[in-house]
Each structure stands twice: as C-alpha cells, then as structure tokens.
Design a protein around this motif. Sequence first.
Motif, short mmCIF file in Angstrom:
data_model
loop_
_atom_site.label_atom_id
_atom_site.label_comp_id
_atom_site.label_asym_id
_atom_site.label_seq_id
_atom_site.Cartn_x
_atom_site.Cartn_y
_atom_site.Cartn_z
N GLU A 292 0.81 -1.23 0.00
CA GLU A 292 0.00 0.00 0.00
C GLU A 292 0.84 1.28 0.00
O GLU A 292 0.56 2.20 -0.80
CB GLU A 292 -0.94 -0.02 1.22
CG GLU A 292 -1.89 1.17 1.29
CD GLU A 292 -2.93 1.17 0.17
OE1 GLU A 292 -3.26 2.26 -0.32
OE2 GLU A 292 -3.39 0.07 -0.20
N PRO A 293 1.88 1.41 0.83
CA PRO A 293 2.62 2.68 0.86
C PRO A 293 3.37 3.00 -0.43
O PRO A 293 3.80 4.15 -0.61
CB PRO A 293 3.61 2.49 2.02
CG PRO A 293 3.07 1.37 2.84
CD PRO A 293 2.36 0.48 1.88
N ALA A 294 3.56 2.01 -1.31
CA ALA A 294 4.32 2.25 -2.54
C ALA A 294 3.44 2.59 -3.73
O ALA A 294 3.96 2.90 -4.81
CB ALA A 294 5.16 1.01 -2.87
N ARG A 295 2.13 2.56 -3.55
CA ARG A 295 1.23 2.78 -4.68
C ARG A 295 1.14 4.25 -5.04
O ARG A 295 1.30 5.13 -4.21
CB ARG A 295 -0.14 2.20 -4.35
CG ARG A 295 -0.11 0.69 -4.19
CD ARG A 295 -1.43 0.11 -3.71
NE ARG A 295 -1.28 -1.33 -3.46
CZ ARG A 295 -2.21 -2.09 -2.87
NH1 ARG A 295 -3.36 -1.55 -2.50
NH2 ARG A 295 -1.98 -3.38 -2.69
N GLY A 296 0.88 4.48 -6.32
CA GLY A 296 0.69 5.84 -6.79
C GLY A 296 1.96 6.56 -7.20
O GLY A 296 1.94 7.77 -7.46
N HIS A 297 3.09 5.83 -7.28
CA HIS A 297 4.36 6.46 -7.63
C HIS A 297 4.95 5.91 -8.93
O HIS A 297 6.10 6.21 -9.26
CB HIS A 297 5.36 6.28 -6.50
CG HIS A 297 4.92 6.86 -5.19
ND1 HIS A 297 4.98 8.21 -4.91
CD2 HIS A 297 4.37 6.26 -4.09
CE1 HIS A 297 4.51 8.42 -3.69
NE2 HIS A 297 4.13 7.26 -3.17
N GLY A 298 4.23 5.09 -9.63
CA GLY A 298 4.69 4.57 -10.91
C GLY A 298 5.61 3.37 -10.83
O GLY A 298 6.17 2.94 -11.85
N TYR A 299 5.77 2.79 -9.65
CA TYR A 299 6.69 1.65 -9.52
C TYR A 299 6.18 0.43 -10.28
O TYR A 299 6.97 -0.28 -10.92
CB TYR A 299 6.88 1.30 -8.05
CG TYR A 299 7.63 2.33 -7.25
CD1 TYR A 299 8.92 2.72 -7.61
CD2 TYR A 299 7.05 2.93 -6.13
CE1 TYR A 299 9.61 3.67 -6.87
CE2 TYR A 299 7.73 3.89 -5.39
CZ TYR A 299 9.01 4.26 -5.76
OH TYR A 299 9.69 5.19 -5.02
N ALA A 300 4.90 0.15 -10.18
CA ALA A 300 4.36 -1.02 -10.87
C ALA A 300 4.50 -0.87 -12.38
O ALA A 300 4.83 -1.82 -13.10
CB ALA A 300 2.90 -1.24 -10.48
#
Length: 356
Positions: A292-300
Amino acid sequence: MRVMGGDQVEQAVAGTVTLLRTVTQRDWTAVPAGRLEWDCRRTVLHIADDLIAYAGQLAGRARDTYVPFEIALEEGTGNEGLLDVVETTGALLAAAVRTAPRKARAFHPYPFRSANREGFAAMGVAEVLVHTHDVAQGLGLAYQPPAGLSDFVLRRIFPHVRPDSDPWRTLLWATGRAELPGREPVTEWRWYNNLVIPADRLALEGVTPAAAADLAVGGDGGFGWLGGSPAEGTRVGAELVVAKQYEAGTHRPEWGMFALVRHEDDAALGAVGFHGVPDESGRVEVGYDLVEPARGHGYATEALRTLSARALAQDAVRVVTARVDLGNRASQRVLERAGFRRVAEDAENFTYELRG
C-alpha cells in the motif's frame, strides 16, 4: 527468513575435514576421485580453490570477471596441511557471506553473470558436498552429509530441479553423480543463481524457491518490506512458485517471480512475475502487486515495462498478457501506461495484451 549461508558453509566444511582427517596417512594422489580425472588430493585442493575464490569474489564485489588469483601450497604441504587450508578458506567464505550486505552481488558466469551472498554460499556448499563425495568414492569412505545442506543448495541454485524425498540423492543426480528412479541421467548440468533485472528506480530480484517458500508461509523471504510485510498477492504468487512450479519441476527462474526492490533504500515494494513459461504460441502471462505505501508512484508501471520488454526480446515470446478485475481501475491504468491494450472481457476480468 534469516538464512544467509555462513553457517551452512562451515557445517559442510567441518563434515569434510572430519571425514578426511581419518585418512590423512594415505596417498591421496594414488587414486582418482570418483568419476573425475583428478586424483583425490587435487580434488581437495580444488575445494579450497573454490572456497577462497568465492570469498574473494563476494568480498571484493568483482563486477565483470573472476579476481585473478589462486592458491599455491607451500612445498611439502601434506594432507593434514591441505585440510587446514580447506578449513581456513571455508571460514573466509563464511565470513564474507556474513558481512556482505543483503543486496551485494558479484560476478559469476552461470547463467546471469552475478550472484548474491546466499548464491555464493550455496555454490561453496555444493562444491564441498559433491567433491567430498568424489574423494570419498576414491578412498572407499562412507559419506552422507546432512539433508539440510543439500536442500539449502537445491532451493537456491537448482531451482529448475524437481525436489525429491532424498535431497542428497537429488543433488548427486542433478550434478551427474547418481541415478533417480523415473528420471533420465544427467550428462550436462549447471546451477542457476537468481536473476536480477535493473530498472530505473528498482531492481527486479529473482525470488528463489527458498525465498518463495518462506513468503508463502508468512515470512519476509529475506527482503525488507516497505510497511513491514508484502501484499497478499505476493504471498499468493510465492505459493504458485513453490506448489505449482518448483515442486512440479517446471520452475524456470527467468520466467518466475521477482521482488521489486528500490535502489535508494533497499526496500521491497512488491512483486512482478510470470505465471509460467511461454506456451507454444508464444504467450506468457504476467501478474504484479505493490504494498500500500508504494502505490501511486509509478513503480508497478516501471516494473511491468521492464519485465515485459525483456520477455518480448526473447525468441519464445510474441505476446505478454495480463488479467485484471473489472473493478480494479488502478491496475488497469498500470497496464495501459505500460503499453498494454484491452482485448477481451468476461464476467470477472479484463484481458490485456502487449505484443512485440
């Protein structure tokens, strides 16, 4: 999961030294080591050579080739002295493994040009076990290492080998030294260190069967997860690696699961991977998730682009596919930003494709 391999190196070396100290009075140059062309003394020296070479590679973080050095025994060194050298080089490898950072890697050619600390430990243990077997055969000694050592090796650098109830016999079979019922004899072999694929902000680190098994039962797989633990999809993917691929003998590391590890802080953010090898038509399916904390930053998106591009560069792949829940708009946007297009829909999922 805190197994790094130093203890395993020391345990393997201790077993070898204990066994061979019982026959130091014999002429080790008089008989070949098992099926090898080397005599028993040359084979024991080879064990020491490998242990110090792996210690040097890992400690020095060799990048592109082997560090150019080798052992030279003092003139007149006897069998007792040679075993002292094996003991010392084993201790050096164990120390290098214990002091290397988690993300440290160094050159090894097979097959992806590098290995991490557990990889070097597993290679060292493998060399000790199989060559002690060779020497024991030549000298007429009984040798049976602890099953846990063979399992340690198999789950880290033989991910393509289907496990068996007897890990030691399986390792001997996988290295062309024994037969297993129902399996063809092995005439050519190599081990497989985990593959790491670099991206911009991430490294896609191949998850070994050992790490996947730990993740599947609630462990951390040897990674430091942002937020404290992986997402549920990562654990489901790990179970797929263990139960449906590794245990069936169909796991191939380049078509397996990869942890997404951020360069700046070594934090694991999620996972991406394939559901299996490409099919006969050249299609391979991919899945992914993030904590959850890594979402929304384009990592996926970054990870999906990187892995898909690598897949489509292979001759065996024509299409990368993905399925996503109808209501999961965030995941759909990831696929769209990565260049996938929607091609089908059923009652539960959209299907997306990226073609080479």
